[in-house]
Design a protein around this motif. Structure first.
Motif, mmCIF file in Angstrom:
data_model
loop_
_atom_site.group_PDB
_atom_site.id
_atom_site.type_symbol
_atom_site.label_atom_id
_atom_site.label_comp_id
_atom_site.label_asym_id
_atom_site.label_seq_id
_atom_site.Cartn_x
_atom_site.Cartn_y
_atom_site.Cartn_z
ATOM 1 N N LYS A 54 0.844 -1.196 0.000
ATOM 2 C CA LYS A 54 0.000 0.000 0.000
ATOM 3 C C LYS A 54 0.878 1.243 0.000
ATOM 4 C CE LYS A 54 -3.789 -2.156 2.581
ATOM 5 N NZ LYS A 54 -4.635 -2.084 3.803
ATOM 6 N N GLY A 55 0.352 2.322 -0.539
ATOM 7 C CA GLY A 55 1.085 3.582 -0.531
ATOM 8 C C GLY A 55 1.105 4.218 0.847
ATOM 9 N N TRP A 56 2.148 4.974 1.122
ATOM 10 C CA TRP A 56 2.225 5.735 2.359
ATOM 11 C C TRP A 56 2.970 7.045 2.134
ATOM 12 C CZ3 TRP A 56 7.356 6.146 2.876
ATOM 13 C CH2 TRP A 56 8.190 5.051 2.647
ATOM 14 N N THR A 57 2.948 7.928 3.124
ATOM 15 C CA THR A 57 3.573 9.246 2.986
ATOM 16 C C THR A 57 4.519 9.510 4.148
ATOM 17 O OG1 THR A 57 1.713 10.289 4.154
ATOM 18 C CG2 THR A 57 1.627 10.252 1.726
ATOM 19 N N ILE A 58 5.505 10.364 3.890
ATOM 20 C CA ILE A 58 6.346 10.916 4.958
ATOM 21 C C ILE A 58 5.617 12.156 5.461
ATOM 22 C CG2 ILE A 58 8.615 11.807 5.595
ATOM 23 C CD1 ILE A 58 9.727 10.419 3.087
ATOM 24 N N ASP A 59 5.003 12.058 6.636
ATOM 25 C CA ASP A 59 4.148 13.138 7.121
ATOM 26 C C ASP A 59 4.925 14.327 7.674
ATOM 27 O OD1 ASP A 59 1.913 11.664 6.446
ATOM 28 O OD2 ASP A 59 1.746 10.741 8.431
ATOM 29 N N GLN A 60 6.045 14.035 8.357
ATOM 30 C CA GLN A 60 6.797 15.107 9.000
ATOM 31 C C GLN A 60 8.203 14.627 9.318
ATOM 32 O OE1 GLN A 60 5.824 18.265 9.699
ATOM 33 N NE2 GLN A 60 7.767 18.794 10.632
ATOM 34 N N VAL A 61 9.174 15.534 9.223
ATOM 35 C CA VAL A 61 10.540 15.274 9.668
ATOM 36 C C VAL A 61 10.958 16.449 10.543
ATOM 37 C CG1 VAL A 61 12.912 14.778 9.032
ATOM 38 C CG2 VAL A 61 11.053 14.013 7.538
ATOM 39 N N ALA A 62 11.204 16.195 11.805
ATOM 40 C CA ALA A 62 11.569 17.253 12.753
ATOM 41 C C ALA A 62 13.046 17.149 13.091
ATOM 42 C CB ALA A 62 10.724 17.134 14.016
ATOM 43 N N SER A 63 13.771 18.240 12.941
ATOM 44 C CA SER A 63 15.196 18.256 13.283
ATOM 45 C C SER A 63 15.375 18.656 14.740
ATOM 46 C CB SER A 63 15.960 19.225 12.374
ATOM 47 O OG SER A 63 15.473 20.536 12.521
ATOM 48 N N VAL A 70 15.955 20.537 6.788
ATOM 49 C CA VAL A 70 15.561 19.245 6.241
ATOM 50 C C VAL A 70 14.464 19.401 5.196
ATOM 51 C CG1 VAL A 70 13.917 18.839 8.135
ATOM 52 C CG2 VAL A 70 14.803 16.899 6.838
ATOM 53 N N ARG A 71 14.555 18.608 4.122
ATOM 54 C CA ARG A 71 13.534 18.528 3.076
ATOM 55 C C ARG A 71 13.221 17.057 2.834
ATOM 56 N NH1 ARG A 71 15.786 19.625 -1.386
ATOM 57 N NH2 ARG A 71 17.921 19.987 -0.671
ATOM 58 N N TRP A 72 11.964 16.773 2.425
ATOM 59 C CA TRP A 72 11.590 15.383 2.199
ATOM 60 C C TRP A 72 10.534 15.273 1.102
ATOM 61 C CZ3 TRP A 72 10.175 18.202 6.475
ATOM 62 C CH2 TRP A 72 8.800 18.357 6.731
ATOM 63 N N SER A 73 10.392 14.059 0.578
ATOM 64 C CA SER A 73 9.404 13.788 -0.465
ATOM 65 C C SER A 73 7.998 13.964 0.104
ATOM 66 C CB SER A 73 9.559 12.355 -0.992
ATOM 67 O OG SER A 73 10.863 12.143 -1.489
ATOM 68 N N ARG A 74 7.191 14.790 -0.553
ATOM 69 C CA ARG A 74 5.857 15.100 -0.037
ATOM 70 C C ARG A 74 4.773 14.221 -0.651
ATOM 71 N NH1 ARG A 74 6.155 19.117 4.138
ATOM 72 N NH2 ARG A 74 8.184 20.114 3.883
ATOM 73 N N ALA A 75 4.985 13.713 -1.862
ATOM 74 C CA ALA A 75 3.971 12.918 -2.541
ATOM 75 C C ALA A 75 3.882 11.521 -1.939
ATOM 76 C CB ALA A 75 4.293 12.825 -4.029
ATOM 77 N N GLU A 76 2.752 10.861 -2.161
ATOM 78 C CA GLU A 76 2.601 9.487 -1.693
ATOM 79 C C GLU A 76 3.630 8.588 -2.387
ATOM 80 O OE1 GLU A 76 -1.295 7.345 -0.838
ATOM 81 O OE2 GLU A 76 -0.696 6.384 -2.727
ATOM 82 N N ILE A 77 4.205 7.666 -1.611
ATOM 83 C CA ILE A 77 5.210 6.741 -2.130
ATOM 84 C C ILE A 77 4.537 5.392 -2.360
ATOM 85 C CG2 ILE A 77 7.421 5.614 -1.658
ATOM 86 C CD1 ILE A 77 8.031 8.082 0.142
ATOM 87 N N ALA A 78 4.484 4.982 -3.608
ATOM 88 C CA ALA A 78 3.796 3.751 -3.982
ATOM 89 C C ALA A 78 4.644 2.529 -3.624
ATOM 90 C CB ALA A 78 3.500 3.769 -5.483
ATOM 91 N N PRO A 79 4.037 1.342 -3.557
ATOM 92 C CA PRO A 79 4.799 0.111 -3.278
ATOM 93 C C PRO A 79 5.960 -0.058 -4.250
ATOM 94 C CG PRO A 79 2.456 -0.333 -3.133
ATOM 95 C CD PRO A 79 2.587 1.072 -3.646
ATOM 96 N N GLY A 80 7.123 -0.350 -3.705
ATOM 97 C CA GLY A 80 8.318 -0.540 -4.518
ATOM 98 C C GLY A 80 9.047 0.736 -4.886
ATOM 99 N N GLN A 81 8.463 1.890 -4.578
ATOM 100 C CA GLN A 81 9.084 3.165 -4.932
ATOM 101 C C GLN A 81 9.858 3.746 -3.746
ATOM 102 O OE1 GLN A 81 8.942 4.318 -8.222
ATOM 103 N NE2 GLN A 81 8.186 2.204 -8.345
ATOM 104 N N ASN A 82 10.682 4.771 -4.062
ATOM 105 C CA ASN A 82 11.538 5.386 -3.053
ATOM 106 C C ASN A 82 11.115 6.816 -2.742
ATOM 107 O OD1 ASN A 82 13.185 3.111 -3.009
ATOM 108 N ND2 ASN A 82 14.584 3.928 -4.554
ATOM 109 N N GLY A 83 11.387 7.224 -1.520
ATOM 110 C CA GLY A 83 11.293 8.615 -1.113
ATOM 111 C C GLY A 83 12.631 9.062 -0.556
#
Length: 380
Positions: A54-63, A70-83
């Motif tokens: 199932k797809g999931w997201t990186i909701d927050q990264v706190a330094s 810090v910057r991170w991938s905001r779009a949903e990450i599909a199965p087998g894909q990278n963020g």
């Protein structure tokens, strides 16, 4: 330091870590090695792979501080894909060792994942031997103790550090006398002469171990164990830390043949644990003994109360100084019950001035599985 050595220190091995059946990190620690104070900001990246269906997201990264952007991938990450998570350390805090953390919240995980950015900022170029001041013959470390950070029961903690060969010949590194729960190896088959290598370690949690624990291993350099020499670089002092009394690891003193990986283990909780939990209340979280003459024994009492709906279990009562002896231990507190936890403090031989002693309590109370209580006062 030469450009080649700096590149060796900054190119990290892949020490993949899975979190559940959903998220894989290519690493949880990035070691910059030695960087120059005038070289400006430095950046690194962490790669997350979706290993679920199932797809999931990186909701927050706190330094951990404003010095790390810090910057991170905001779009949903599909199965087998990278963020990706990219962090930039400002490198403007002076010539000291640093260890910055990123707390990552992923929608597929019930608990955040903590990443580390580590390195040593130098004011001037140093030799390999000085950059890695703790030596086991030709094998050199920054310290005898590797800090793996925090983990919960059911988890493991994997990390990596840079080590060096300060000799003029290649060396092969293996390990013996490895503590249960620790696996440790060198990524490379050998470390080239006056070069660096990557040490990868994994610590497994164990319900027989709570709080801070050390896991040991003896390096074998070309098949031989050698006594250590040298002292680690002192970390940047924290304001007020001069008053804190805590023990150093005596079995890691100069001349020892082992290194240690330390980790702090606390309880793991599921959603159901929060429905009717125990609640640990410290009626007094600080005990002040006022002013005393050095050598005067001190007895410190703390009232612990369980105001929750389940029995409170104290897995470990952990003083950070051997000067504290628990003389009235508490292992459990029933609902609505109050108990007294008592310590005897040996002040003999301490210098005059303010002193602060810390005791950590590890329990089954969700949201507060680690609580600290304090003993403070002034010795004359």
């Amino acid at each position: 330091m030469s450009i080649m050595l700096l590149l060796d220190a900054c190119v990290m091995a892949s020490a993949q870590t899975d979190f559940g059946a959903a998220v894989r990190f290519d690493r949880t620690v990035y070691d910059f090695g030695d960087i120059m104070q005038d070289s400006g900001p430095v950046s690194c990246s962490f790669v997350l792979t979706n290993i679920s269906d199932k797809g999931w997201t990186i909701d927050q990264v706190a330094s951990s501080c404003g010095c790390t952007e810090v910057r991170w991938s905001r779009a949903e990450i599909a199965p087998g894909q990278n963020g990706n998570i990219t962090a930039t350390y400002s490198n403007d805090e002076g010539p000291y060792p640093f260890d910055k953390t990123l707390t990552v919240y992923v929608s597929a995980l019930g608990k955040p994942v903590v990443l580390h950015l580590r390195g040593v900022v130098r004011s001037k170029s140093m030799s390999l031997s000085d950059s890695y001041p703790v030596h086991y013959g030709p094998l050199a470390f920054r310290d005898r103790e590797i800090r793996a950070g925090n983990m919960v029961q059911g988890e493991s903690r994997t990390g990596e550090i840079t080590v060096a060969n300060i000799s003029s010949r290649p060396i092969v590194v293996n390990f013996e006398n490895v503590s249960p729960g620790l696996s440790i190896r060198l990524k490379e088959k050998r470390i080239r002469a006056r070069g660096t290598g990557t040490l990868i370690y994994t610590v497994e949690s164990d319900r027989g171990r709570w709080g801070e624990n050390c896991y040991y291993a003896t390096p074998l350099i070309n098949g031989k164990s050698l006594p250590s020499t040298g002292k680690a670089v002192a970390p940047k002092p924290v304001l007020g830390s001069q008053a804190i009394e805590s023990d150093s690891a005596s079995n890691l003193a100069e001349g020892c043949r082992a290194i240690a990986v330390s980790a702090v283990t606390r309880e793991s909780f599921s959603a159901s644990d929060y429905s009717a939990p125990p609640v640990l209340e410290t009626v007094n979280s600080t005990f002040s003994f006022g002013k005393k003459r050095a050598g005067t024994p001190v007895r410190a009492n703390f009232a612990l109360k369980n105001t929750g709906k389940k029995k409170l279990l104290l897995y470990k009562v952990e003083p950070t100084s051997s000067r504290l002896r628990c003389i009235a231990p508490v292992e459990q507190v029933s609902t609505g019950e109050q108990k007294t936890l008592s310590f005897e403090l040996n002040t003999a031989g301490l210098e005059p001035g303010e002193h602060l002693f810390i005791v950590n309590l590890y329990s089954n109370a969700p949201g507060q599985s680690v609580r600290s209580i304090y003993i403070t006062g002034i010795l004359e």
